[in-house]
Write a protein that holds these residues in place. Sequence first.
Motif, PDB file in Angstrom:
ATOM      1  N   SER A  83      34.741 -40.255  13.553  1.00 17.50           N
ATOM      2  CA  SER A  83      33.691 -40.099  12.540  1.00 17.50           C
ATOM      3  C   SER A  83      32.320 -40.482  13.102  1.00 17.50           C
ATOM      4  O   SER A  83      31.305 -39.904  12.732  1.00 17.50           O
ATOM      5  N   ALA A 123      31.088 -37.692  15.415  1.00 17.01           N
ATOM      6  CA  ALA A 123      30.507 -36.578  14.667  1.00 17.01           C
ATOM      7  C   ALA A 123      29.034 -36.837  14.365  1.00 17.01           C
ATOM      8  O   ALA A 123      28.201 -35.943  14.477  1.00 17.01           O
ATOM      9  N   ARG A 173      26.171 -34.403  15.958  1.00 18.16           N
ATOM     10  CA  ARG A 173      25.353 -33.572  15.067  1.00 18.16           C
ATOM     11  C   ARG A 173      23.866 -33.746  15.401  1.00 18.16           C
ATOM     12  O   ARG A 173      23.118 -32.778  15.479  1.00 18.16           O
ATOM     13  N   ALA A 213      40.006 -30.166  13.914  1.00 18.91           N
ATOM     14  CA  ALA A 213      38.626 -29.665  13.916  1.00 18.91           C
ATOM     15  C   ALA A 213      37.899 -30.100  15.185  1.00 18.91           C
ATOM     16  O   ALA A 213      37.173 -29.319  15.797  1.00 18.91           O
ATOM     17  N   LYS A 257      25.380 -22.482  15.654  1.00 15.15           N
ATOM     18  CA  LYS A 257      26.706 -22.142  15.152  1.00 15.15           C
ATOM     19  C   LYS A 257      27.601 -23.387  15.118  1.00 15.15           C
ATOM     20  O   LYS A 257      28.360 -23.596  14.180  1.00 15.15           O
ATOM     21  N   ARG A 312      27.518 -25.534  12.141  1.00 13.67           N
ATOM     22  CA  ARG A 312      28.258 -25.070  10.960  1.00 13.67           C
ATOM     23  C   ARG A 312      29.767 -25.237  11.123  1.00 13.67           C
ATOM     24  O   ARG A 312      30.542 -24.823  10.265  1.00 13.67           O
ATOM     25  N   HIS A 313      30.173 -25.821  12.254  1.00 14.23           N
ATOM     26  CA  HIS A 313      31.599 -25.985  12.522  1.00 14.23           C
ATOM     27  C   HIS A 313      32.206 -26.993  11.532  1.00 14.23           C
ATOM     28  O   HIS A 313      31.553 -27.970  11.159  1.00 14.23           O
ATOM     29  N   PRO A 314      33.471 -26.762  11.110  1.00 18.36           N
ATOM     30  CA  PRO A 314      34.131 -27.674  10.153  1.00 18.36           C
ATOM     31  C   PRO A 314      34.087 -29.141  10.586  1.00 18.36           C
ATOM     32  O   PRO A 314      34.070 -30.043   9.734  1.00 18.36           O
ATOM     33  N   PHE A 367      31.751 -30.839  11.562  1.00 17.82           N
ATOM     34  CA  PHE A 367      30.557 -31.525  11.067  1.00 17.82           C
ATOM     35  C   PHE A 367      30.419 -31.441   9.547  1.00 17.82           C
ATOM     36  O   PHE A 367      29.395 -31.810   8.996  1.00 17.82           O
ATOM     37  N   LYS A 368      31.463 -30.933   8.910  1.00 16.37           N
ATOM     38  CA  LYS A 368      31.352 -30.636   7.488  1.00 16.37           C
ATOM     39  C   LYS A 368      31.092 -31.891   6.644  1.00 16.37           C
ATOM     40  O   LYS A 368      30.165 -31.936   5.866  1.00 16.37           O
ATOM     41  N   ASN A 369      31.912 -32.910   6.829  1.00 12.69           N
ATOM     42  CA  ASN A 369      31.725 -34.110   6.021  1.00 12.69           C
ATOM     43  C   ASN A 369      31.143 -35.248   6.858  1.00 12.69           C
ATOM     44  O   ASN A 369      31.516 -36.409   6.717  1.00 12.69           O
ATOM     45  N   CYS A 370      30.250 -34.841   7.703  1.00  8.09           N
ATOM     46  CA  CYS A 370      29.668 -35.784   8.645  1.00  8.09           C
ATOM     47  C   CYS A 370      28.885 -36.870   7.912  1.00  8.09           C
ATOM     48  O   CYS A 370      28.109 -36.606   6.999  1.00  8.09           O
TER      49      CYS A 370
END
Lengths: 522, 340
Positions: free
Chosen positions: A109, A112, A116, A265, A286, A289-291, A293-296
Amino acid sequence: MYPLDAKCYRLLYEVGSGVSAVVYKAVCLPPMDSSVVAIKSIDLERSRANLDDVRREAKAMALLSHPNVLRAHCSFTVDRHLWVVMPFMAAGSLQSIISSSFPDGLPESSIAVVLREILHALSYLHGQGHIHRDIKAGNILVDSDGSVKLADFGVSASIYESHPSSSVSLYMSSSSSSFFNDMAGTPYWMAPEVIHSHMGYGIKADIWSFGITALELAHGRPPLSHLPLSKSLMMKITNRLRLEEHGRDSTGGGNCKNKKKFSKAFKDMVAACLCRDPSKRPSADKLLRHPFFKNCKSTDYFVKNVLQAVPVVEERCKEPRVADCNGNDRDGSTSPLVKSRRVSGWNFNEDVFELDPVYPVESDDKCVRFGGEEPIDQPTAHPHSHVVDDDKSGNEADEKENHRRHHNHSRAEEKEVAKKAGEAPLSVLKQTLVPNLVSLLSSLDLQRGMVMDVLSHCGCKDGQQESLREQQLWGYVRSMQQTVDDLKLQLLREMKVNAELQERLGPLNRKMNEETGGHTGS
Amino acid sequence: MKGLFKSKPRTPADIVRHTRELLIYVDLNSNSRDTKREEKMAELCKNIRELKSVLYGNSESEPVAEACAQLTQEFFRENTLRLLIVCLPKLNLEARKDATQVVANLQRQQVHSRLIASDYLEANKDLLDLLISGYEDMDIALHYGAMLRECIRHQSIARYVLESEHMKKFFDYIQLPNFDIASDASATFKELLTRHKSTVAEFLARNYDWFFTEFNSRLLSSPNYITRRQAIKLLGDMLLDRSNSAVMIRYVSSKDNLMILMNLLRESSKNIQIEAFHVFKLFAANQNKPLEITSILVTNKDKLLRFLKDFKIDKEDEQFEADKAQVVKEIQALKKENTS
């Protein structure tokens, strides 16, 4: 506005040093605002970079403006030194954070969060037509508030030093010249097309290095860093590194408990970056937008979970051998010796090998898998002594025979090993391979000797004995030189083979584990 | 062509015209801080970026020659370049960088196999004065400097700058305390003095006295390490160029020059020593040494030979060793002349 005069600053203490640069924590003296800064002092006389490169880099750095990119406040010369005044990043580099407090890598976590931030920086740089060309944990700086900045664009003398043979310009100047033919960067992080320098390379090289950096953060070291530099380079060049396959491998069989260490992921994201074909690697945008980093989380999370566990940068800098404070790359492979010393402190026999690149052999039917796990740190010592011994023994016919025998023997052994995957330790392979190569060498020698004989006999017909003998002697000298060259070549090949074997160990071991897991299950 | 512009209804010429209108607006309304101006400003930045992507291509497409030619033609048909240069200080950092890249690119664009940028600049030489004065303004120095270096790719423009009074200012600019700006100025200075061989030879021949007086006293004898290091390198580049051989002969016949060079040989900086050697060797190799040169060399013969004996460079360099052997030979030979 920061003053352009050394008298206006007081250097507090050193926070990092390289061969030709030292980074200090400093304060800007009143009547200025007495703010804290980092000053990188580059010895222009010792730095091998030519001044044009230094100029280009300084300019690039002065014209970049992004929250995730370290921008110099100003730079000026102080006698033979170039002082680059920069914001002081209190938590130091990620590399330094890892080596002081997270030797086995950061939690996913937290990875990430920083990745990011770095992607934002890359997105900006690439949009500007810039290539960083040296993305790695050592060049990612963190401030105490958790802000993350990408640093070291060129005015980094330590980088110049690490590749004295090439003119290193880390940072390109405009999009009109987005291809380079010089080698730049630090080898473990370098993308294959950078190493294949004749191909030139673009922004996708940064994406590769970004992927390697992700692995570095996850494991506490870059993949392949247990190998000496030249070997790691050579492997990338000579092997078909197909990490997309690897990605499938590691995500496919989720039985092993090791594999739970990283999320799908994350593995997927890294595998995408490490695609051998640059055009298939995703862009920084791109990737954002990868999963993965989704709930980063926010950078606050990083402060709480990482920075609070880390001693302040001053403390870290006092310790001997702590590399890399404030973006100054001192571990950066100035020599393989230094590198291996740093690396030898870590434990290699771990599940952390999991995400290391896999080198499948070219055709699948030949795909022999090896098992056992005994990484070799000094594979060169052995073959060397063998070579010397065998050179001394003169019985060439025997050697030839030996060679044949060894050849068959080793082939059989290979099959056996493949069958029993996991039971034969690598040292056995080495024992069979090394003599095999050595005898091959001697047989070559024998043949050369025979050719020389034939040649000299033919020559004798002319009757000019004196000059012929001289020629003969010269021939021998030449053949001796040839032998030496061949030996060198063989040694290199041997090193390569060893390295390959080591790489194959990982997946095989996994396979073996699966098999044994299956056995116990049934 | 039709398919190409389907997604973009505006032609490259349209973008240039729109950019020009916005520049005129921004130029005239420089002081007002209203929202309308802000909007126009944002639009202008967007247009400049579009110009850039026509000229350089973007992540989706390579630049198209026809589009570039259209853009270039429209750009120089009117005073767009002047407006862009004049308005640059009003733009934000990103737009300044884009504008600089646009101007740089336009210098190389050919329309009907002519570099029309060169024609435009020749008719608007005062723009070069403006660009050069940029070195006095920290905010725009790097942008104007980069544009200037592209403009002096045109020989006639380089000649104009060389022969202008601006040449004297460069001796100040390259010693500015700000490293970024000083080194940009010295890159331009070097470009001016090395790029167009015949023009440089002509300039040096005609301006020999003041130029080398300044060069020796302000650059080679500067207290600033980096100034000396860059100057001695540039001097070597100039004198060793075949097209400057007349200037070289003249330079190596002067006792004052020799003294400066011999002092540079004694520097503790290896980089400076090596560059100084490459100029010093010309004094020694000159087959028609004036008496004053010979006499200095003879007086210092032992010291020089001792120095040369110990003078080594880190990496192997056959040419350097050969040059050194030749210089040693020349200096040793001087002894015979003297004693006989």
